[in-house]
Motif scaffolding. Structure first.
Motif, PDB file in Angstrom:
ATOM      1  N   THR A 173       0.815  -1.220   0.000  1.00  0.00           N
ATOM      2  CA  THR A 173       0.000   0.000   0.000  1.00  0.00           C
ATOM      3  C   THR A 173       0.846   1.266   0.000  1.00  0.00           C
ATOM      4  O   THR A 173       0.311   2.357   0.202  1.00  0.00           O
ATOM      5  N   GLY A 174       2.156   1.133  -0.191  1.00  0.00           N
ATOM      6  CA  GLY A 174       3.020   2.299  -0.304  1.00  0.00           C
ATOM      7  C   GLY A 174       3.829   2.629   0.922  1.00  0.00           C
ATOM      8  O   GLY A 174       4.490   3.671   0.954  1.00  0.00           O
ATOM      9  N   ALA A 175       3.805   1.785   1.929  1.00  0.00           N
ATOM     10  CA  ALA A 175       4.587   2.063   3.133  1.00  0.00           C
ATOM     11  C   ALA A 175       6.072   1.832   2.857  1.00  0.00           C
ATOM     12  O   ALA A 175       6.452   1.005   2.028  1.00  0.00           O
ATOM     13  N   TYR A 176       6.893   2.596   3.536  1.00  0.00           N
ATOM     14  CA  TYR A 176       8.343   2.483   3.388  1.00  0.00           C
ATOM     15  C   TYR A 176       8.952   2.215   4.746  1.00  0.00           C
ATOM     16  O   TYR A 176       8.656   2.909   5.721  1.00  0.00           O
ATOM     17  N   PHE A 177       9.781   1.194   4.805  1.00  0.00           N
ATOM     18  CA  PHE A 177      10.468   0.823   6.039  1.00  0.00           C
ATOM     19  C   PHE A 177      11.947   1.124   5.882  1.00  0.00           C
ATOM     20  O   PHE A 177      12.554   0.822   4.847  1.00  0.00           O
ATOM     21  N   GLY A 178      12.515   1.721   6.893  1.00  0.00           N
ATOM     22  CA  GLY A 178      13.939   2.017   6.867  1.00  0.00           C
ATOM     23  C   GLY A 178      14.771   0.756   7.052  1.00  0.00           C
ATOM     24  O   GLY A 178      14.244  -0.370   7.084  1.00  0.00           O
ATOM     25  N   PRO A 179      16.052   0.924   7.150  1.00  0.00           N
ATOM     26  CA  PRO A 179      16.921  -0.251   7.345  1.00  0.00           C
ATOM     27  C   PRO A 179      16.616  -0.946   8.662  1.00  0.00           C
ATOM     28  O   PRO A 179      16.237  -0.321   9.657  1.00  0.00           O
ATOM     29  N   SER A 180      16.801  -2.234   8.659  1.00  0.00           N
ATOM     30  CA  SER A 180      16.560  -3.022   9.865  1.00  0.00           C
ATOM     31  C   SER A 180      17.701  -2.831  10.859  1.00  0.00           C
ATOM     32  O   SER A 180      18.715  -2.188  10.580  1.00  0.00           O
ATOM     33  N   HIS A 181      17.510  -3.430  12.033  1.00  0.00           N
ATOM     34  CA  HIS A 181      18.548  -3.315  13.067  1.00  0.00           C
ATOM     35  C   HIS A 181      19.844  -3.991  12.615  1.00  0.00           C
ATOM     36  O   HIS A 181      20.946  -3.507  12.923  1.00  0.00           O
ATOM     37  N   ILE A 182      19.715  -5.078  11.873  1.00  0.00           N
ATOM     38  CA  ILE A 182      20.923  -5.770  11.393  1.00  0.00           C
ATOM     39  C   ILE A 182      21.652  -4.908  10.368  1.00  0.00           C
ATOM     40  O   ILE A 182      22.890  -4.798  10.393  1.00  0.00           O
ATOM     41  N   GLU A 183      20.900  -4.267   9.461  1.00  0.00           N
ATOM     42  CA  GLU A 183      21.526  -3.414   8.457  1.00  0.00           C
ATOM     43  C   GLU A 183      22.181  -2.187   9.103  1.00  0.00           C
ATOM     44  O   GLU A 183      23.267  -1.768   8.689  1.00  0.00           O
ATOM     45  N   ILE A 184      21.539  -1.625  10.097  1.00  0.00           N
ATOM     46  CA  ILE A 184      22.141  -0.492  10.809  1.00  0.00           C
ATOM     47  C   ILE A 184      23.427  -0.920  11.508  1.00  0.00           C
ATOM     48  O   ILE A 184      24.456  -0.225  11.467  1.00  0.00           O
ATOM     49  N   GLY A 185      23.396  -2.072  12.142  1.00  0.00           N
ATOM     50  CA  GLY A 185      24.593  -2.568  12.814  1.00  0.00           C
ATOM     51  C   GLY A 185      25.732  -2.852  11.846  1.00  0.00           C
ATOM     52  O   GLY A 185      26.894  -2.533  12.129  1.00  0.00           O
ATOM     53  N   MET A 186      25.405  -3.451  10.697  1.00  0.00           N
ATOM     54  CA  MET A 186      26.447  -3.726   9.709  1.00  0.00           C
ATOM     55  C   MET A 186      27.030  -2.435   9.144  1.00  0.00           C
ATOM     56  O   MET A 186      28.230  -2.343   8.882  1.00  0.00           O
TER      57      MET A 186
END
Length: 261
Positions: A173-186
């Protein structure tokens, strides 16, 4: 004062005298509390109530451990230790430990592992296993542990599926999710690695410069000598300059020492 020290019992009385004399300008924070709850006057230390049946035998307890409080153990302590030893990452999950009225244990029914007012955690497995051991006849500890774990895994799998479906529906429906906790940690780890690599390169370069400054390179001197020898014009000019100052045969050297035999 003899064998016993009574000054701790008279701390309130002593402070009152200091206040009346003007030696203390303000009341200490503990003054009213100590005045309302007077310290005990008994100088004989009583032995704590034992929680375990003492062993019968000639061996008596040491005097140093006579007044030490005994450890209080509960039935679910070993069950909790076993579960979190097998599932250490469950301790990393955030938990809500605030209770509204302190009677949450009375609102739970561990006949099933899922509770309406309590989130699913590792403690749910412990309490479910304890309920099975106390209510199901002829069930062993390992059987109760396996059954509680199976129910726990099924509910965790269901939660993951619900979370994944909700994410996909929101993205459709067009929602956008930022980077996950794993991606932020990496990302933070890669940034720190690049910073360290730059620092390490500078340190290696400085070390090489220090080593080069300590030792001379003989190869450079040999190259210069070889270049002079290889140039015939330079060699001829040097020979003429030296030959002008060499005295002829039978002529004494100018400016030098004269030797006579």
């Amino acid at each position: 004062m003899g064998r016993y020290d009574f000054r701790p019992l008279r701390v309130h009385q002593t402070t009152t005298r200091l206040l009346n004399a003007g030696a203390i300008s303000s009341l200490p924070p503990w003054y009213n509390v100590v005045g309302s709850i007077v310290p005990a006057q008994t100088l004989v230390r009583t032995q704590p109530v034992p929680h375990h049946v003492p062993r019968k035998g000639p061996k008596t307890k040491k005097a140093s451990k006579l007044f030490r409080p005994q450890e209080i153990g509960y039935e679910e302590d070993m069950l909790r230790k076993e579960f979190f030893k097998d599932h250490p990452w469950e301790l990393a999950r955030p938990r809500l430990i605030i209770e509204d009225d302190g009677k949450d244990s009375q609102k739970t029914d561990w006949a099933q592992i899922q509770q309406k007012e309590k989130a699913l955690t590792g403690e749910s497995v412990v309490q479910r296993q304890l309920w099975l051991l106390n209510n199901v006849p002829h069930i062993t500890k390992s059987q109760a542990y396996d059954q509680a774990r199976k129910e726990f895994y099924d509910l965790r799998l269901q939660e993951d599926i619900e979370r994944r479906v909700a994410r996909e529906e929101a993205m459709s429906t067009g929602a956008y999710f930022g980077p996950s906790h794993i991606e932020i940690g990496m990302g933070l780890e890669d940034k720190e690695f690049e910073r360290w690599k730059e620092w390490a390169s500078k340190e290696v370069e400085m070390l090489e410069q220090r080593v080069a400054a300590l030792y001379t390179d003989p190869v450079v001197e040999d190259t210069e000598d070889t270049a002079l020898d290889a140039d015939p014009a330079v060699e001829e000019a040097a020979t003429e300059e030296v030959s002008d100052q060499i005295p002829a045969q039978g002529q004494s050297a100018l400016g030098g020492a004269k030797f006579t035999h």
